[in-house]
Design a protein around this motif. Structure first.
Motif, PDB file in Angstrom:
ATOM      1  N   LYS A  75       0.333  -1.207   0.287  1.00 31.46           N
ATOM      2  CA  LYS A  75      -0.294   0.062   0.123  1.00 31.46           C
ATOM      3  C   LYS A  75       0.557   1.415  -0.118  1.00 31.46           C
ATOM      4  N   GLU A  99       3.902   1.750  -0.683  1.00 34.42           N
ATOM      5  CA  GLU A  99       4.562   1.895  -2.658  1.00 34.42           C
ATOM      6  C   GLU A  99       3.812   2.427  -3.600  1.00 34.42           C
ATOM      7  N   GLU A 100       2.320   2.061  -3.668  1.00 38.68           N
ATOM      8  CA  GLU A 100       1.350   2.685  -4.178  1.00 38.68           C
ATOM      9  C   GLU A 100       0.876   4.642  -3.775  1.00 38.68           C
ATOM     10  N   ILE A 101       0.788   4.268  -1.830  1.00 36.35           N
ATOM     11  CA  ILE A 101       0.791   5.814  -2.061  1.00 36.35           C
ATOM     12  C   ILE A 101       1.875   6.336  -2.652  1.00 36.35           C
ATOM     13  N   GLN A 102       2.800   5.980  -2.254  1.00 34.35           N
ATOM     14  CA  GLN A 102       4.502   7.047  -2.868  1.00 34.35           C
ATOM     15  C   GLN A 102       4.329   7.166  -4.111  1.00 34.35           C
ATOM     16  N   ARG A 103       4.025   6.140  -5.605  1.00 30.86           N
ATOM     17  CA  ARG A 103       3.509   6.187  -6.680  1.00 30.86           C
ATOM     18  C   ARG A 103       2.941   7.339  -6.941  1.00 30.86           C
ATOM     19  N   THR A 104       1.764   7.546  -5.947  1.00 31.67           N
ATOM     20  CA  THR A 104       0.448   8.709  -6.013  1.00 31.67           C
ATOM     21  C   THR A 104       0.945   9.678  -6.426  1.00 31.67           C
ATOM     22  N   TRP A 105       1.593  10.200  -4.904  1.00 35.18           N
ATOM     23  CA  TRP A 105       1.915  11.554  -4.411  1.00 35.18           C
ATOM     24  C   TRP A 105       3.227  11.506  -5.491  1.00 35.18           C
ATOM     25  N   SER A 121       4.926   2.240 -13.263  1.00 36.05           N
ATOM     26  CA  SER A 121       5.801   3.121 -12.572  1.00 36.05           C
ATOM     27  C   SER A 121       6.497   3.809 -13.124  1.00 36.05           C
ATOM     28  N   SER A 175       4.760   6.832 -15.052  1.00 36.49           N
ATOM     29  CA  SER A 175       5.025   7.937 -13.884  1.00 36.49           C
ATOM     30  C   SER A 175       6.165   8.256 -13.621  1.00 36.49           C
ATOM     31  N   TYR A 198       7.736   7.293 -11.391  1.00 32.90           N
ATOM     32  CA  TYR A 198       8.326   6.265  -9.790  1.00 32.90           C
ATOM     33  C   TYR A 198       9.148   6.103  -9.639  1.00 32.90           C
ATOM     34  N   ARG A 199       9.601   5.563 -10.743  1.00 34.86           N
ATOM     35  CA  ARG A 199      10.925   4.141 -11.332  1.00 34.86           C
ATOM     36  C   ARG A 199      11.841   4.850 -11.920  1.00 34.86           C
ATOM     37  N   TYR A 248      -1.616  10.623 -11.466  1.00 34.67           N
ATOM     38  CA  TYR A 248      -1.833   9.351 -11.494  1.00 34.67           C
ATOM     39  C   TYR A 248      -2.921   8.432 -10.591  1.00 34.67           C
ATOM     40  N   LEU A 249      -4.412   8.221 -11.376  1.00 34.67           N
ATOM     41  CA  LEU A 249      -5.152   7.848  -9.988  1.00 34.67           C
ATOM     42  C   LEU A 249      -5.058   6.476 -10.016  1.00 34.67           C
ATOM     43  N   PRO A 250      -4.830   6.313  -8.372  1.00 32.13           N
ATOM     44  CA  PRO A 250      -4.484   4.601  -8.192  1.00 32.13           C
ATOM     45  C   PRO A 250      -5.782   3.836  -8.041  1.00 32.13           C
ATOM     46  N   LEU A 285      -6.221   6.937  -1.434  1.00 33.80           N
ATOM     47  CA  LEU A 285      -5.251   6.417  -1.666  1.00 33.80           C
ATOM     48  C   LEU A 285      -4.663   8.471  -1.631  1.00 33.80           C
ATOM     49  N   LEU A 286      -5.618   9.650  -2.501  1.00 30.15           N
ATOM     50  CA  LEU A 286      -5.352  10.302  -2.875  1.00 30.15           C
ATOM     51  C   LEU A 286      -5.538  11.177  -2.003  1.00 30.15           C
TER      52      LEU A 286
END
Lengths: 298, 534
Positions: A155, A157-163, B349, B352, B354-355, B369-371, B376-377
């Motif tokens: 979770k 990691e997903e939050i980090q990716r989102t933000w 990832s 976007s 992130y990686r 990015y919409l999870p 989470l946003l």
């Protein structure tokens, strides 16, 4: 690398639990540097066998800052001891205080490692078996923590990716900015997880967690080898308590380190201590030998 | 004799009697029935199921009676409520308590106080029935969503319940796992005669399995009866739930005559299409292909490019992305489909940023990015704060932000509730708010991870409309989804991710008509009869 077969787990969880508790108690009571060193060597060896050298060095690295902190802080505020190394603002930094800090740090690392080893032998299921009856809430909380850590990590990691895409990132930028981002990300994780935990609580209640009786899928039967191990633990415990009572290994750091000679008697006692702390590994070697004999006969 | 009998049930949360969640509900479930509860989000389905299970009933005021096996649930002992009424929740992850599948299976039985031999016997039997043996001692977090949900079903089944209640159990699963899960339910129902009450949003697969449907709206039962009459009723009333009916039934509604039986699955749909005269088939293809006309977007300016992109997580690990070349155009909706573990989320990832890719080049504009879980946003306590903070951060002119909100009526409705906590919104509302939040950042590329999961028919429609709006603003939208029906409806191009690469990037028409298995139900129905329909 071949996975380490931890045969020590075959013992009754009650016995292995007693074993680890005694090991921890002795580590704490025998604060003599020689004993501490033996304990440190044994728990590190077991940790390496169980988790591999990589995890071991990682753990060592994580605990390093705390130990360094103790080593640095203690001599700064504690000026007892007779062997000054250097002076800061006319205050002596003494060798004794530095050593005291070093061994206190070592003691903490030992405890951490022993508990980590214990966690591997007494896994969540065994833990629940042992303590579910006495302290159901704490026992369950412990297993659930283990269960949800990987989930939260994903979770997170997903939050980090989102933000990250919104410019909130802990990976780059100034320290203050990163800290702020970290707090934000953690707060999102906490609020989302709290929402989820309602489901978990419902699911447990729906499956009768509140009912009074509780039985177990696994029953661990008390076998001859468990009695044997218990006996061995008892013998060692009595022996070590007697040694403790002789005050032969009392150790003072201040004002001057107690003298200590590695003569024959002392060496034997230390070896004996090491054997006690090495019981899980010794048992594994014995099991390995037994297997070898068993297969080579055919 | 009815197994579950609900009479004049009214329920309101807390002591708020003026707006009941359930209003004067009466219906019954017979032994061996497979009942589908459907209706839009927040119509009271979950509340009803929880009231039947009673142990997890929400706090509130209840009048009327619910009886299970001729006993009022208020009077049933906790032991009976646990063992006789099974309950499976929506999210596979949240309801698992233990670390290992075998411990999870035993959890309920241990609580019931069965002796160890009995537990082992039942666990062994059920694990083989559900095919769980091969991951019996693995760690729970290594399992796929589908495996987790089957585990949840099995651990409830072990208590040998008389009735099984399921609250949207497949909302978080991909189509293949959904099929597997529903197939298992069908098996349990047919082979053991177990009574099942399931509530679902996506009716495509479940509809042909059930014996009885119960349509709810605003806390009342609008219809209850057999599936054929139910479908006819929904279509006639233009009920929002009819949007979720199987594609075959939707097609039939447009072109079929009322005398024949409504088809609910591919097989029945095919039979019906074959029975039509050729003239009518021609008419269908003409009308349907007009709707499916796709605009060529390759002349539009480029929004992002990925050139020879490779990625791996560790130095010596395998490549999770293996030479990816992908270009997105402005105003395009690009959909990526594919099974689990093929590298889709890694692709997101990397795209976007992130990686960092191990090798290759990526050029993109500003990305949003919409999870999968829009929660989470959100970081603030109220919708109002969330939006004002976002406007402050993105340095957008507040007047412009308001204008943006006004252009989306569905969003403006949510923004009116400034004091609501974003986490208290329904799944669809959360998603709309998340869209708005991202739009405030003036993004050029919008990435969506599984946007359709868990949405009801109406929310899906709103999602479709908002995507089209974003598209018309020239935003490039990248969607990763398992929902092929939605992908067919919305995309300009569809690519399939397989073996760490994007294979067959095509228009929806070419993509779906050339696939045999990985395709929409409409396409499966019309294959060989009406070519080109998808």
């Amino acid at each position: 690398m071949k996975e380490y077969q931890n045969h020590f787990m075959q013992f009754h969880p009650g016995i292995t639990f007693i074993y680890f508790v005694t090991a921890v108690i002795f580590t704490v009571t025998f604060t003599h540097p020689a004993f501490l060193t033996v304990s440190a060597i044994m728990c590190s060896l077991y940790l390496i066998l169980l988790f591999g050298i990589k995890i071991f060095s990682k753990n060592l690295l994580y605990s390093a800052p705390m130990v360094l902190f103790i080593i640095i802080i203690n001599p700064l505020f504690n000026h007892r001891g007779i062997t000054p190394i250097l002076y800061i603002n006319d205050q002596p930094i003494t060798l004794e205080a530095v050593l005291y800090g070093l061994f206190t740090g070592l003691l903490i690392i030992c405890l951490l490692f022993w508990f980590k080893n214990m966690g591997s032998v007494i896994d969540s299921y065994r833990f629940l078996y042992l303590f579910g009856r006495f302290i159901p809430t704490i026992a369950l909380m412990t297993t659930m923590t283990i269960r949800f850590i990987p989930y939260f990590r994903r979770k997170l990691e997903e939050i980090q990716r989102t933000w990250h895409t919104l410019g909130v990132s802990t990976q780059s930028g100034k320290i203050k900015y990163r800290l702020n981002s970290g707090i934000k990300i953690m707060s999102v994780l906490v609020s989302v997880s709290l929402e989820n935990s309602i489901d978990t609580a419902d699911s447990m209640r729906a499956r009768g967690y509140n009912l009074k009786k509780k039985t177990h899928y696994h029953t661990y039967r008390f076998m001859v080898k468990d009695t044997l191990l218990l006996g061995i633990i008892l013998v060692f415990t009595i022996l070590l308590i007697m040694i403790k009572l002789t005050h032969r290994f009392d150790f003072n750091y201040y004002p001057k380190l107690t003298e200590f000679h590695l003569d024959l008697n002392n060496t034997l006692i230390l070896i004996c201590y090491g054997v006690f702390l090495g019981i899980p590994m010794i048992y594994n070697v014995l099991e390995g030998l037994r297997w070898h004999l068993l297969t080579s006969e055919n | 004799m009815a197994l579950i009998d609900i009479r004049e049930l009214t329920f309101s949360y807390g002591s708020n009697l003026s707006t009941p969640v359930l209003n004067n509900i009466s219906f019954s479930v017979d032994e061996g029935d497979f009942v589908l509860l459907c209706g839009p989000s927040a119509c009271g389905k979950t509340t009803l199921l929880k009231l039947i299970k009673h142990l997890i009933a929400p706090y509130g005021t209840k009048t009327g009676t619910i009886s299970v096996m001729d006993k009022n649930v208020d009077e049933l002992s906790e032991y009976d409520l646990v063992s006789q009424i099974g309950y499976v929740f929506q999210n596979p992850d949240h309801q698992i308590v233990c670390e290992k599948p075998f411990a999870e299976l035993a959890f309920g039985l241990e609580n019931l106080g069965l002796d160890s031999n009995e537990i082992r016997h039942r666990v062994a039997e059920m694990a083989s029935f559900f095919g769980i043996e091969h991951y019996f001692s693995r760690n729970v977090n290594e399992l796929s969503g589908g495996q987790k949900q089957l585990l949840n079903l099995a651990s409830v089944m072990l208590m040998q319940p008389k009735v099984l209640l399921l609250d949207e159990p497949t909302a978080m699963l991909d189509p293949i796992c959904t099929d597997e899960f529903l197939h298992m339910l069908d098996k349990v129902n047919k082979e053991m005669g177990l009574t099942i009450v399931i509530c679902e949003h996506n009716l495509e697969r479940v509809y042909s399995l059930v014996d009885k449907i119960c349509l709810m709206e605003n806390g009342t039962v609008k219809f209850s009866g057999n599936p054929e009459n139910g479908a006819a009723y929904m279509l006639e009333q233009k009920d929002v739930t009819s949007l979720s009916l199987p594609s075959s039934a939707a097609l039939f509604n447009k072109y079929g005559n009322n005398s024949s039986k409504v088809p609910f699955n591919v097989k029945e749909g095919k039979l019906w299409l074959k029975s039509l005269p050729p003239l009518q088939l021609e008419e269908i293809i003409k009308k349907e292909s007009k709707q499916n006309r796709t605009v060529d977007i390759s002349k539009n300016p480029v929004a992002f490019t990925m050139k020879n992109v490779y990625y791996r997580y560790s130095k010596h690990g395998p490549f999770v992305l293996d030479n990816i070349n992908l270009t997105g155009y402005q105003g395009e909706i690009l959909t990526i489909v594919g099974g689990n573990g093929t590298g889709k989320s890694t692709l997101l990832s990397v795209l976007s940023r992130y990686r960092k890719p191990t090798a290759g080049k990526i050029n993109t504009g500003k990305i949003g990015y919409l999870p999968q879980d829009p929660s989470l946003l959100f970081s603030e306590d109220t919708v109002g704060l969330e939006i004002s903070n976002t406007v402050f951060k993105s340095k957008l002119d507040p007047a412009k932000a308001n204008e943006l909100a006004d252009s989306f009526p569905s969003i403006a409705r949510i923004l009116n509730n400034t004091d609501t906590n974003p986490l208290d919104l329904s799944g669809g509302q959360k998603q709309l708010l998340a869209f708005y939040k991202l739009a405030l950042y003036d993004i050029e590329v919008l990435i969506l991870d599984e946007p359709v999961k868990g949405l009801d028919g109406l929310a899906k429609k709103e999602l479709y409309e908002i995507l089209k709006k974003f598209q018309s603003k020239g935003i490039c939208i990248v969607i990763v989804t398992h929902d092929l029906e939605f992908a067919a409806l919305v995309s300009n191009r569809i690519g399939m991710m397989f073996d760490n690469d994007i294979i067959s990037l095509d228009t929806p028409k070419d993509f779906f008509t050339s696939n045999y298995f990985y395709t929409t139900s409409r396409c499966k129905i019309s294959r060989g009869i009406l070519d080109g329909l998808y």
